[in-house]
Scaffold this motif. Sequence first.
Motif, PDB file in Angstrom:
ATOM      1  N   LYS A 518       0.838  -1.094   0.143  1.00 22.38           N
ATOM      2  CA  LYS A 518       0.110   0.034  -0.012  1.00 22.38           C
ATOM      3  C   LYS A 518       0.882   1.326   0.021  1.00 22.38           C
ATOM      4  N   ARG A 521      -2.065   6.785   1.144  1.00 19.11           N
ATOM      5  CA  ARG A 521      -2.696   6.916   2.470  1.00 19.11           C
ATOM      6  C   ARG A 521      -3.727   8.094   2.212  1.00 19.11           C
ATOM      7  N   ASP A 523      -6.557  10.503   4.261  1.00 22.67           N
ATOM      8  CA  ASP A 523      -6.906  11.105   5.401  1.00 22.67           C
ATOM      9  C   ASP A 523      -8.356  11.233   5.829  1.00 22.67           C
ATOM     10  N   THR A 528      -6.634  11.128  -0.839  1.00 25.20           N
ATOM     11  CA  THR A 528      -5.749   9.896  -1.121  1.00 25.20           C
ATOM     12  C   THR A 528      -4.485  10.571  -1.519  1.00 25.20           C
ATOM     13  N   ILE A 531       2.612   8.194  -0.445  1.00 26.55           N
ATOM     14  CA  ILE A 531       3.574   8.469   0.405  1.00 26.55           C
ATOM     15  C   ILE A 531       4.798   8.702  -0.368  1.00 26.55           C
TER      16      ILE A 531
END
Length: 600
Positions: A518, A521, A523, A528, A531
Motif C-alpha cells: 500500500k 494514504r 486522510d 488520497t 507516500i
Amino acid sequence: MAISTLNFTLTDFKEAKWEHKTLEGQAPCYHSLMRSLQDLSKMKSEAGLKEQADALVLIAQVASMRLSPDKMNEPLQPLFIDYQNDNRAVAPEDFSKEELEFLESVLSVVTDPWLKARIADLLWISKKPKDPSFARKAIDAYVSHEIDISTWEFDVKHCYARALALCRQLKEWERFNKIKNKLLSNINSESNENFRIVVFIANFVHEQGIDKDDAESIAIVLKAIGDSCKASQNFSLARDCFAIAAKKFEQINSKTEWAGCLFEVGRCFQEEGELREESQNSIANSLYEQALQAYRRVPKALRSPYDVESQLNKVQQKMEETGLATLDEMALIKTPTHDISETVELSRKHVSGKEKPSEALRYFVGIFPGFKYEKMIKDAEHQMKNYLFSSLFGGTHFSNDGRVIARVPAASLANDDSSNNQKVIERNVLQNFGIESQVIIQGNILPSLNQILLEHSIERELLVSACYLSPIVPENRHELLGYALWLGFEYEFGNAIHLLSPQIEHIVRTSLKEAGAKTRRSDENGITNEIGLSSLLELTECKSVFGEDITFELKAIFSEALGFNLRNNVAHGLLDDNSACQISSVYAWWFTLKLVLKSI
C-alpha cells in the motif's frame, strides 16, 4: 584569451596555406580540423612566422569546441572543464569583437565545410546584432557532408542535428525539408547495401521526429534488413533493426507487426546466446537474460502466434545452466587500505579493451559489487565497542547550510541492545558508507568511467534503449531516465541527480505496488496521497522486493539524513552548483545505472 588588438590579418591566414589534413585512416572531423590547425601553427612558429602562427592558434581554438546539437542555447561547448581548478577551455563568449571580425573575414575565403560551418555558427551565436545569414551558411556547410558509414559517427551526425535545429530556430522550412528528404532517401534507396548506415539514419530521424509520414515504409525496410542480418548471424545489427522497426510499427498502431519485431529481438538474443554458450558462458548468460526481458516485452494477448511462453521456459533453463558455468569466469578486484593507485589501474583494465560500448557498460557497473548491509552492521558494532571515545558522547549533525539534521545519543555500556546503541550503530553505518563510497568513486568508478570515454562514445540512445529493456523502469519513463543516465557520461552529474531522484522514487513506488504494498494514504476527508520515498523504503515489502542490500543503499543515498539524503535535498532545492556535483551525485548516478543494467 581575448585581446584588444590583433597582430595578424586575413592575409596572414591566406599566406599560411592551411589545408584540412587527416591522419592515415582517420575520417575528417572536428578533432582532425583542430589538430591540422595546431600542427601548422607549430610549424609556422618554429619558422619565425609569428603572425601566421597566431592566426592559426585562434582558429584552432574555434575548432576545439565540442558540438552539442541537443543544447539549443549552448551548442558549442568548451573542450574540457576543470571544476577543481576553476578552469576550462575556450567557449563562444571568450572571443572579442576584433577576433569575431577577423573570423568573419576568414569565413569569406574558407572552403573547407568543417571550418566554414564552425566559424559561421560561432558568428551566429556570438556576433551582435544577430545576423541570420551566418546561421544559413552554417546550415548549408553542415549538410554538405556526405552521409557515409565511415564518417556518420565522427561528428557528421551532430552536424545534421545542428543543421535541423538551426532550421527550426529560423523557420527555414525549405532547407529543413531538403535535409529531411536527403536523410530519408538513404533509408529507402535500393542501392544502399550498407545496412549499418541505414540503421544509424533510421534511428536519427526517429529521434529528430521527422519521419512520421514515412514510418510504415521505414519499418518495412528495417524488418527486411533485420531478417537478412539474422539469417547471416549478424545478430547485433538484426536486433537494432527489429528494435527500431518495432518503434515505427507501434507509431502507426500496427500491433501484430510490433509484437513480431519485439519477438525477433528476443530470438536474436537467444540464438546468439546459443552460439556463445560453449566458449563464453558469461556472455551467453547475459544474452539469455536479455532474451528473457525482450520476450516479456511482447504483450500477453499477442504472444500466442510466436509461442513466446515456450521460449521463455527455454531461456530460463539456459540461464540457470550458463549461470553456474559463469562462476569460474568471474574476477575479483581488491581495494588497498591506503594507496588506491593499484585499484585505479585495475579499474581501468577492468573496462578497457571492450569491443562495444554496451559491453564496456556491463563491466562498468560490475566494478564494485555493492555494499553488504550485514557486514556494514558488524563493522559498525565493532567500531562502537572498540572505539569507545567516539561512542560515549552524543552528537549533533548539521547540514551544509547550518541546519540540524540529526541528533545521535551516546552509547550505553550497560545494554548492548539499547535503542541508543542502535542509533549509534546506524550512525556509524552511514558514516562508513559515506567514507567508503568516496574511496570507491575515486578508486573504481571515476577511473573506469574515464577509461570508457577514452575508448567509446556513449550515445544517449544506448542508455534510452537500456531503460526500455529494463523490467524495473516503468512505462513511458525510458526516455527521461535514459537521458538522466546519459548526462553522467557528459560529467553533468548535477543535472543528472535532479532527474534521477524523482525517477528512483517512481521506480520504488511502482515496484512496491506490483508486490501488493500500500503506497497511498487517505486522510479523514477521504483525500488520497502517495507516500514519499522515505516512507516507501520503510515498508515491510521493500526488502522482499529489492533485497536487504539494495534497500540499504537506496536509503543511504536518497532518504537518510545522515546519508546523502539526495531525494530531500533535490526536492527542496538544497543543492547548489557545487554540492550537486559532489561524490554523492556521482555514486547515485552509478548506482542507478547499475540497477537498470543489472536488471537486463
